[in-house]
Design a protein around this motif. Structure first.
Motif, PDB file in Angstrom:
ATOM      1  N   LEU A  32       0.685  -1.164  -0.010  1.00  0.00           N
ATOM      2  CA  LEU A  32       0.059  -0.193   0.135  1.00  0.00           C
ATOM      3  C   LEU A  32       0.937   1.374  -0.086  1.00  0.00           C
ATOM      4  O   LEU A  32       0.586   2.235  -0.704  1.00  0.00           O
ATOM      5  N   ARG A  33       1.896   1.185   0.885  1.00  0.00           N
ATOM      6  CA  ARG A  33       2.856   2.505   0.831  1.00  0.00           C
ATOM      7  C   ARG A  33       3.542   2.673  -0.512  1.00  0.00           C
ATOM      8  O   ARG A  33       3.670   3.705  -0.924  1.00  0.00           O
ATOM      9  N   ARG A  34       3.995   1.623  -0.937  1.00  0.00           N
ATOM     10  CA  ARG A  34       4.753   1.770  -2.573  1.00  0.00           C
ATOM     11  C   ARG A  34       3.619   2.277  -3.737  1.00  0.00           C
ATOM     12  O   ARG A  34       3.846   2.845  -4.554  1.00  0.00           O
ATOM     13  N   SER A  35       2.292   2.050  -3.268  1.00  0.00           N
ATOM     14  CA  SER A  35       1.380   2.545  -4.525  1.00  0.00           C
ATOM     15  C   SER A  35       1.155   4.138  -4.397  1.00  0.00           C
ATOM     16  O   SER A  35       0.720   4.538  -5.332  1.00  0.00           O
ATOM     17  N   GLY A  36       1.794   4.597  -3.417  1.00  0.00           N
ATOM     18  CA  GLY A  36       1.764   6.383  -3.483  1.00  0.00           C
ATOM     19  C   GLY A  36       0.396   6.746  -2.873  1.00  0.00           C
ATOM     20  O   GLY A  36      -0.390   5.873  -2.623  1.00  0.00           O
ATOM     21  N   LEU A  41      -5.357   0.659  -2.574  1.00  0.00           N
ATOM     22  CA  LEU A  41      -5.725  -0.335  -3.737  1.00  0.00           C
ATOM     23  C   LEU A  41      -6.786  -1.134  -3.394  1.00  0.00           C
ATOM     24  O   LEU A  41      -7.260  -1.291  -2.198  1.00  0.00           O
ATOM     25  N   THR A  42      -7.068  -1.740  -4.451  1.00  0.00           N
ATOM     26  CA  THR A  42      -8.337  -2.915  -4.367  1.00  0.00           C
ATOM     27  C   THR A  42      -7.712  -3.970  -3.674  1.00  0.00           C
ATOM     28  O   THR A  42      -6.574  -4.343  -4.078  1.00  0.00           O
ATOM     29  N   PRO A  43      -8.657  -4.961  -3.271  1.00  0.00           N
ATOM     30  CA  PRO A  43      -8.054  -6.054  -2.457  1.00  0.00           C
ATOM     31  C   PRO A  43      -7.522  -6.912  -3.590  1.00  0.00           C
ATOM     32  O   PRO A  43      -6.667  -7.621  -3.656  1.00  0.00           O
ATOM     33  N   SER A  44      -8.080  -6.885  -5.071  1.00  0.00           N
ATOM     34  CA  SER A  44      -7.609  -7.560  -6.115  1.00  0.00           C
ATOM     35  C   SER A  44      -6.278  -7.278  -6.651  1.00  0.00           C
ATOM     36  O   SER A  44      -5.492  -8.073  -6.927  1.00  0.00           O
ATOM     37  N   VAL A  84      -8.794  -0.624  -0.181  1.00  0.00           N
ATOM     38  CA  VAL A  84      -8.166  -0.704   1.125  1.00  0.00           C
ATOM     39  C   VAL A  84      -7.138   0.492   1.245  1.00  0.00           C
ATOM     40  O   VAL A  84      -6.243   0.464   0.323  1.00  0.00           O
ATOM     41  N   GLN A  85      -7.290   1.167   2.166  1.00  0.00           N
ATOM     42  CA  GLN A  85      -6.232   2.442   2.468  1.00  0.00           C
ATOM     43  C   GLN A  85      -5.400   2.282   3.593  1.00  0.00           C
ATOM     44  O   GLN A  85      -6.246   2.088   4.716  1.00  0.00           O
ATOM     45  N   LEU A  86      -4.214   2.881   3.762  1.00  0.00           N
ATOM     46  CA  LEU A  86      -3.595   2.770   4.907  1.00  0.00           C
ATOM     47  C   LEU A  86      -4.365   4.011   5.810  1.00  0.00           C
ATOM     48  O   LEU A  86      -4.584   5.002   5.141  1.00  0.00           O
ATOM     49  N   THR A  87      -4.425   3.889   7.187  1.00  0.00           N
ATOM     50  CA  THR A  87      -4.760   4.825   8.033  1.00  0.00           C
ATOM     51  C   THR A  87      -3.455   5.698   8.214  1.00  0.00           C
ATOM     52  O   THR A  87      -2.334   5.281   7.833  1.00  0.00           O
TER      53      THR A  87
END
Length: 136
Positions: A32-36, A41-44, A84-87
């Motif tokens: 998730l962190r690498r996604s920026g 990201l979606t679960p898929s 799904v998102q980082l808090t």
């Protein structure tokens, strides 16, 4: 190889555990962190990046959500899907863990000089290519 893998895994697990994580939870949070920003990201997409099944991902996300490290939200693009998102807590935790992880990786490879590390990287990439098709 098995003995070296055991030592490396123990070294990684020590850092993850110091942050209340394991390798699986680190993998999801780091992905998730690498996604920026907005670190979502979606679960898929998470399943594709982490190469786990739907059931495994659901279990990981349930645990991370219970710890307040991720939130599941309805997608703004598609009301039928979830992201799904980082808090803030999750982002702070993974940032601290990644910093310690990098220091730890450097410690675990310091027995090899820079040239040896480059050669090992080249050889491992060559070996791995025998098992995985090249990216297009």
């Amino acid at each position: 190889m098995k003995r070296l893998t055991t030592h490396l895994t123990q070294g990684l697990d020590t850092v993850f555990a110091a942050h209340g994580l394991n390798a699986a939870s680190f993998d999801v949070l780091a992905t998730l962190r690498r996604s920026g920003a907005p670190y979502a990201l979606t679960p898929s997409q998470l399943m594709d990046w982490t190469m786990v099944t739907s059931g495994t991902m659901t279990n990981r996300l349930d645990r991370l959500e219970a710890k307040g490290l991720v939130d599941r939200k309805k997608s703004a693009q598609d009301a039928r899907s979830v992201v799904v998102q980082l808090t803030v807590k999750g982002l702070d935790l993974i940032n601290a863990c990644v910093s310690d992880h990098v220091v730890n990786q450097n410690r675990m490879t310091e027995a090899l000089n820079a040239k040896e590390q480059e050669e090992l990287d080249r050889l491992l990439a060559k070996w791995l290519a025998a098992f995985e098709p090249p990216d297009d």
